[in-house]
Design a protein around this motif. Sequence first.
Motif, PDB file in Angstrom:
ATOM      1  N   ASP A 118       4.123  20.762  -1.656  1.00  0.00           N
ATOM      2  CA  ASP A 118       3.152  19.905  -0.976  1.00  0.00           C
ATOM      3  C   ASP A 118       3.378  18.436  -1.319  1.00  0.00           C
ATOM      4  N   LYS A 119       3.746  18.192  -2.577  1.00  0.00           N
ATOM      5  CA  LYS A 119       4.002  16.810  -2.985  1.00  0.00           C
ATOM      6  C   LYS A 119       5.192  16.232  -2.213  1.00  0.00           C
ATOM      7  N   LYS A 120       6.230  17.038  -2.045  1.00  0.00           N
ATOM      8  CA  LYS A 120       7.410  16.573  -1.309  1.00  0.00           C
ATOM      9  C   LYS A 120       7.071  16.304   0.151  1.00  0.00           C
ATOM     10  N   ALA A 121       6.221  17.162   0.732  1.00  0.00           N
ATOM     11  CA  ALA A 121       5.819  16.970   2.127  1.00  0.00           C
ATOM     12  C   ALA A 121       5.043  15.662   2.292  1.00  0.00           C
ATOM     13  N   GLU A 122       4.164  15.363   1.348  1.00  0.00           N
ATOM     14  CA  GLU A 122       3.382  14.127   1.429  1.00  0.00           C
ATOM     15  C   GLU A 122       4.278  12.902   1.259  1.00  0.00           C
ATOM     16  N   LEU A 123       5.236  12.988   0.333  1.00  0.00           N
ATOM     17  CA  LEU A 123       6.145  11.865   0.111  1.00  0.00           C
ATOM     18  C   LEU A 123       7.022  11.602   1.327  1.00  0.00           C
ATOM     19  N   LEU A 124       7.411  12.663   2.037  1.00  0.00           N
ATOM     20  CA  LEU A 124       8.203  12.482   3.258  1.00  0.00           C
ATOM     21  C   LEU A 124       7.385  11.770   4.336  1.00  0.00           C
ATOM     22  N   ASN A 125       6.105  12.140   4.473  1.00  0.00           N
ATOM     23  CA  ASN A 125       5.250  11.464   5.454  1.00  0.00           C
ATOM     24  C   ASN A 125       5.101   9.977   5.127  1.00  0.00           C
ATOM     25  N   ILE A 126       4.911   9.677   3.843  1.00  0.00           N
ATOM     26  CA  ILE A 126       4.807   8.274   3.429  1.00  0.00           C
ATOM     27  C   ILE A 126       6.122   7.546   3.692  1.00  0.00           C
ATOM     28  N   GLY A 127       7.237   8.229   3.438  1.00  0.00           N
ATOM     29  CA  GLY A 127       8.547   7.614   3.643  1.00  0.00           C
ATOM     30  C   GLY A 127       8.816   7.263   5.095  1.00  0.00           C
ATOM     31  N   VAL A 128       8.403   8.119   6.020  1.00  0.00           N
ATOM     32  CA  VAL A 128       8.597   7.828   7.451  1.00  0.00           C
ATOM     33  C   VAL A 128       7.872   6.543   7.834  1.00  0.00           C
ATOM     34  N   GLN A 129       6.667   6.386   7.331  1.00  0.00           N
ATOM     35  CA  GLN A 129       5.911   5.162   7.629  1.00  0.00           C
ATOM     36  C   GLN A 129       6.542   3.955   6.957  1.00  0.00           C
ATOM     37  N   HIS A 130       7.091   4.157   5.767  1.00  0.00           N
ATOM     38  CA  HIS A 130       7.719   3.059   5.029  1.00  0.00           C
ATOM     39  C   HIS A 130       8.962   2.563   5.751  1.00  0.00           C
ATOM     40  N   VAL A 131       9.733   3.470   6.328  1.00  0.00           N
ATOM     41  CA  VAL A 131      10.925   3.068   7.087  1.00  0.00           C
ATOM     42  C   VAL A 131      10.535   2.163   8.252  1.00  0.00           C
ATOM     43  N   TYR A 132       9.465   2.531   8.930  1.00  0.00           N
ATOM     44  CA  TYR A 132       9.005   1.709  10.056  1.00  0.00           C
ATOM     45  C   TYR A 132       8.630   0.303   9.595  1.00  0.00           C
ATOM     46  N   CYS A 152       0.825  -1.213   0.000  1.00  0.00           N
ATOM     47  CA  CYS A 152       0.000   0.000   0.000  1.00  0.00           C
ATOM     48  C   CYS A 152       0.857   1.261   0.000  1.00  0.00           C
ATOM     49  N   LEU A 153       1.944   1.246   0.754  1.00  0.00           N
ATOM     50  CA  LEU A 153       2.812   2.424   0.825  1.00  0.00           C
ATOM     51  C   LEU A 153       3.513   2.669  -0.515  1.00  0.00           C
ATOM     52  N   LYS A 154       3.955   1.621  -1.150  1.00  0.00           N
ATOM     53  CA  LYS A 154       4.578   1.778  -2.470  1.00  0.00           C
ATOM     54  C   LYS A 154       3.573   2.341  -3.474  1.00  0.00           C
ATOM     55  N   ARG A 155       2.343   1.857  -3.381  1.00  0.00           N
ATOM     56  CA  ARG A 155       1.295   2.365  -4.270  1.00  0.00           C
ATOM     57  C   ARG A 155       0.996   3.826  -3.978  1.00  0.00           C
ATOM     58  N   ALA A 156       0.974   4.190  -2.698  1.00  0.00           N
ATOM     59  CA  ALA A 156       0.716   5.581  -2.321  1.00  0.00           C
ATOM     60  C   ALA A 156       1.808   6.506  -2.861  1.00  0.00           C
ATOM     61  N   LYS A 157       3.058   6.058  -2.833  1.00  0.00           N
ATOM     62  CA  LYS A 157       4.159   6.869  -3.367  1.00  0.00           C
ATOM     63  C   LYS A 157       3.983   7.112  -4.866  1.00  0.00           C
ATOM     64  N   VAL A 158       3.640   6.058  -5.586  1.00  0.00           N
ATOM     65  CA  VAL A 158       3.477   6.181  -7.039  1.00  0.00           C
ATOM     66  C   VAL A 158       2.337   7.138  -7.367  1.00  0.00           C
ATOM     67  N   LEU A 159       1.217   6.990  -6.675  1.00  0.00           N
ATOM     68  CA  LEU A 159       0.056   7.843  -6.936  1.00  0.00           C
ATOM     69  C   LEU A 159       0.326   9.294  -6.576  1.00  0.00           C
ATOM     70  N   CYS A 160       1.026   9.515  -5.462  1.00  0.00           N
ATOM     71  CA  CYS A 160       1.326  10.886  -5.046  1.00  0.00           C
ATOM     72  C   CYS A 160       2.297  11.557  -6.011  1.00  0.00           C
ATOM     73  N   ASP A 161       3.293  10.808  -6.450  1.00  0.00           N
ATOM     74  CA  ASP A 161       4.296  11.369  -7.357  1.00  0.00           C
ATOM     75  C   ASP A 161       3.701  11.691  -8.723  1.00  0.00           C
ATOM     76  N   ALA A 162       2.623  11.015  -9.091  1.00  0.00           N
ATOM     77  CA  ALA A 162       2.008  11.225 -10.403  1.00  0.00           C
ATOM     78  C   ALA A 162       0.991  12.357 -10.415  1.00  0.00           C
ATOM     79  N   LEU A 163       0.708  12.957  -9.260  1.00  0.00           N
ATOM     80  CA  LEU A 163      -0.287  14.024  -9.207  1.00  0.00           C
ATOM     81  C   LEU A 163       0.200  15.260  -9.955  1.00  0.00           C
ATOM     82  N   THR A 164      -0.701  15.862 -10.693  1.00  0.00           N
ATOM     83  CA  THR A 164      -0.364  17.082 -11.434  1.00  0.00           C
ATOM     84  C   THR A 164      -0.999  18.327 -10.825  1.00  0.00           C
TER      85      THR A 164
END
Length: 648
Positions: A210-224, A192-204
């Motif tokens: 804001d996109k970078k902030a969202e990706l950082l939040n997803i990344g923190v959870q992914h590290v865990y 799910c986290l990998k999918r969330a990264k792909v979808l967030c990065d593809a937003l136009t």
Amino acid sequence: MSTPVASLSKLLAHTSLDDHDEILQAANAVLKKNKADSQAYHAKTIALLKLERYEDAVKAFEDEGRLKDDAGRLGYAYALYKTGNAEQAAQAAQAQGGRGLSHVLAQAAYRSENFEQAAKVYKELSAQGAEDEEYDIKINSSAVDAQLEWNGLGDLASKKTTTREDLEVFETAYNAACGCISRGELKQAEVCLKRAKVLCDALTDLDEADKKAELLNIGVQHVYVLTQLGKTDEAEHLLKTMPFTEIKELSTRYIGQVNSIAASKEHTNLYESHRLFHSSPKPPKTDQFFTFQTNLLRQDEYVMDLLSKKVTGVAESTSKVISTSPAPSTLPSVNTAAVLNAAAHARNLTEKAALKEVLPLLEKRPSDVGLLLTITNLYILTNNHAAATHLLESFFRHLEQSGTASDLDVRHAPGLVATLVSLYAHQGRHSHSKTELAKAASYWRHKSKMPSKALMVAAGKALLESQVQENLEAAGEIFGSLFEQDEKDRAAIAGLVAAYSLLDPSKLSPELASSLPESARLVSDIDVAALEEAGVPTLAAPTPSIQTKKRPTEKVKAESGNKKIRKSRMPKDFVEGKTMDKERWLPMRDRSYYRPKGRKGKKKMEGLTQGGAVAEEKAAGGQVVQQQQQQQGGGQKKKKGKGKGGKW
């Protein structure tokens, strides 16, 4: 001389203000002339909200009390929510109002950790229907479901599994990952986290910041998640690409830095890690941790202190936490503190050495649940399951004798009951397991609120296995109550069908039975031939030795052939082909062909003959003494060798 301004509406009618600062200045100008002008107060508060001056807005609302009860209630509740006063905001939004108040109430309930209320409000909003709000309600509902799972209320979640629909938007994919983490489904969470990264990065329609902030939040959870899965190399590689200082939310930044200490191989120095842990930024009031996060972070802090040899400080601080709550308690924060308090007193010792240090604490705190479970675990680690079982049983008896409502709630707590049932199962005491589950289920059925669906389902299954009329009726009541809570619950339906089919099949409605999947469909994808080819064991043809436990007949013995005798069992004078003596296992004097030699030998043989004459001799005192020799090991006791056997 200019004429006084009568009202704000007249002022705004002759101007074209489109700046909130200008509107605020105009409203203040009117209020200087007339403090009772409610329209001016309303315009002032709205301008303050638009300018994100929430503290000033709360003060303005409270100065004009009427606004809190009328049209200004929505703004007042929202201002309280934005200033971090979530509980007050929820109270302010309780009154019946429009959808705006309902949204604020749901958000405030979520932030104040009243997740049951938040779930209820979002369910009502979703049922009312509003196409322009459907997207936001779906996202917020999935966040509430994850929090319900984390707080042990997963039965109330609207969705308990990840669906394809959840992976269409990055927000719902991220929330689905959080739900998977709370349920322990870490592999699915990673997907799910990998999918969330792909979808967030593809937003136009999202700017880069804001996109970078969202990706950082997803990344923190992914590290865990990677750390929990044991993929430390991937976690460390991901950490190197994450600039923690750019994370806007300080709570997320703090969690990210703490997780980086656990995941990185560079932080091998315990004291350096301790310094980094305590140097992380503390979040403000408006960005506080949830309770379960606070408990985990406090636990991490205690562990860091223990590893840094600060056992005295940990013992003192955890004792304060324990003393704040009356014992016994099932609060995670209190029981976690009790476990770490025991670790501090044991000074990082394990198993038997730790037991020796921790057992005296139980005499001082006999109702400490965390300490009790710690000692139980130590007993299990030392393979002393009987002592662990006895300890829990004694604790349960103590709570039952107390009889208070709080003690009885702890006595039947699902976690403690599950621990005792597991110990019973390990020892093969299945009847005790069923009795304990039935007792817990009976207790909670009479409560207004059931604490655990898993406990009720386990108890119902155990009662169904007993095949006793009374137990079957109790199982039917359990599954019936679960069915009333959720008519789509497959476990409740299956249990209800099983109970009614044994009790009274006439009560079983066709619709209820047909709602369960057919057995043919459940095994339709199983290839029996493939399983057999893969090596499924088959039953061999029965042999005479398998069919009966009796000794085989002479015919079977002859067919089986002579077995080869080991060399260690053969006599020293054994000759191949020579018939062995059938009486070789008997003592020499008991063999049929034994003949004693000489007069003494014959006399001795007569004395040993069972039923033979007994010689009698006169003792010195005129008494008759029997001279029958005991037949034990050849008639004489052997002298005990040194170092063999016990003491005489």
